[in-house]
Design an enzyme around this catalytic site. Structure first.
Site, mmCIF file in Angstrom:
data_model
loop_
_atom_site.group_PDB
_atom_site.id
_atom_site.type_symbol
_atom_site.label_atom_id
_atom_site.label_comp_id
_atom_site.label_asym_id
_atom_site.label_seq_id
_atom_site.Cartn_x
_atom_site.Cartn_y
_atom_site.Cartn_z
ATOM 1 C CB SER A 139 -2.844 -1.035 4.888
ATOM 2 O OG SER A 139 -1.687 -1.728 4.442
ATOM 3 C CE1 TYR A 152 -0.776 4.379 4.267
ATOM 4 C CE2 TYR A 152 0.373 2.285 4.497
ATOM 5 C CZ TYR A 152 -0.673 3.026 3.992
ATOM 6 O OH TYR A 152 -1.634 2.413 3.212
#
Length: 250
Positions: A139, A152
């Site tokens: 990400s 996360y």
């Protein structure tokens, strides 16, 4: 790498980018193995695709991953592509959540530890193929954390570093396996429902970007906002941090 007539396993294939990837690869004549926790979703998705099957597996459970690997070795010896796309994210604030520790464990096990396990288990299978690839979803928050999803973000930073190390290790072995890192931006999928933003892009657009990058052998793939974050990070990590959290509204 030839993107037809492969056998590809895709985790997190029930929704979002995983499902979009399954659809694209199926249309190109590849044998697609969909993997996720929700059997109902997997069964429905696989029934609509050509050359598709599914395996239910919770990647946070070692025994289930062991069963997955055993099944692949026994039933899909032609496997030559693995797309590790599954992940979980919890929306909470640092220093304001009594479950932060347990949340971090859950996210790290699913997002990071499972990738370590599966790449080690599948590497010997892929290494015997003329063309082979791992595709690993990370990400843009690997460069700068999103305070809405703090742990996360940390798992994706860890996975980013692991992907780079894995690529170098395979190159030193002169392995045919290529490692592609898909650094996902804000994607319009159930996964990102907690983030309100007009900057989300469709899962299909991300997979199109992935495919074009594989054709060009571009190993670190930064669609949409991720490229903006990356360029900003190179100039100023502090600016990138503020940029990410402005995008997510944190």
């Amino acid at each position: 790498m030839n993107l037809r007539n492969n056998t590809i396993l895709i985790t997190g294939a029930g929704t979002g980018m995983g499902l979009a990837a399954a659809k694209w690869f199926s249309k190109q004549g590849n044998n697609v193995i969909l993997v996720a926790r929700n059997e109902e979703r997997l069964k429905a998705a696989a029934s609509e695709l050509d050359n598709a099957s599914y395996i239910v597996c919770d990647l946070s459970q070692l025994d289930q991953m062991e069963s997955l690997v055993k099944k692949i070795k026994n039933e899909y010896p032609d496997l030559n592509m693995v797309f590790l796309n599954a992940g979980i994210a919890t929306n909470y604030q640092l220093l304001n959540n009594d479950e932060a520790y347990q949340t971090s464990i859950s996210e790290m096990v699913t997002n990071y530890h499972s990738a370590v396990y599966l790449t080690h288990q599948f590497e010997p299978i892929l290494a015997n193929k003329k063309e082979a690839a791992f595709i690993i979803t990370t990400s843009g928050v690997a460069f700068a954390p999103d305070l809405l999803h703090p742990t996360y973000s940390a798992t994706k930073a860890a996975l980013h570093n692991y992907s780079k190390g894995l690529r170098l290790a395979l190159q030193r072995k002169k392995s045919p396996i290529e490692v592609y890192e898909l650094m996902a931006p804000l994607v319009d999928s159930p996964f990102s429902q907690a983030v309100q933003s007009d900057l989300k892009i469709s899962p299909e657009a991300v997979i199109e970007n992935l495919v074009e990058s594989i054709k060009k052998k571009e190993f670190e793939i930064r669609p949409g906002l991720t490229e903006d974050i990356y360029r900003t990070y190179l100039r100023s990590p502090d600016e990138a941090l503020l940029m990410v959290n402005a995008f997510t509204g944190a």
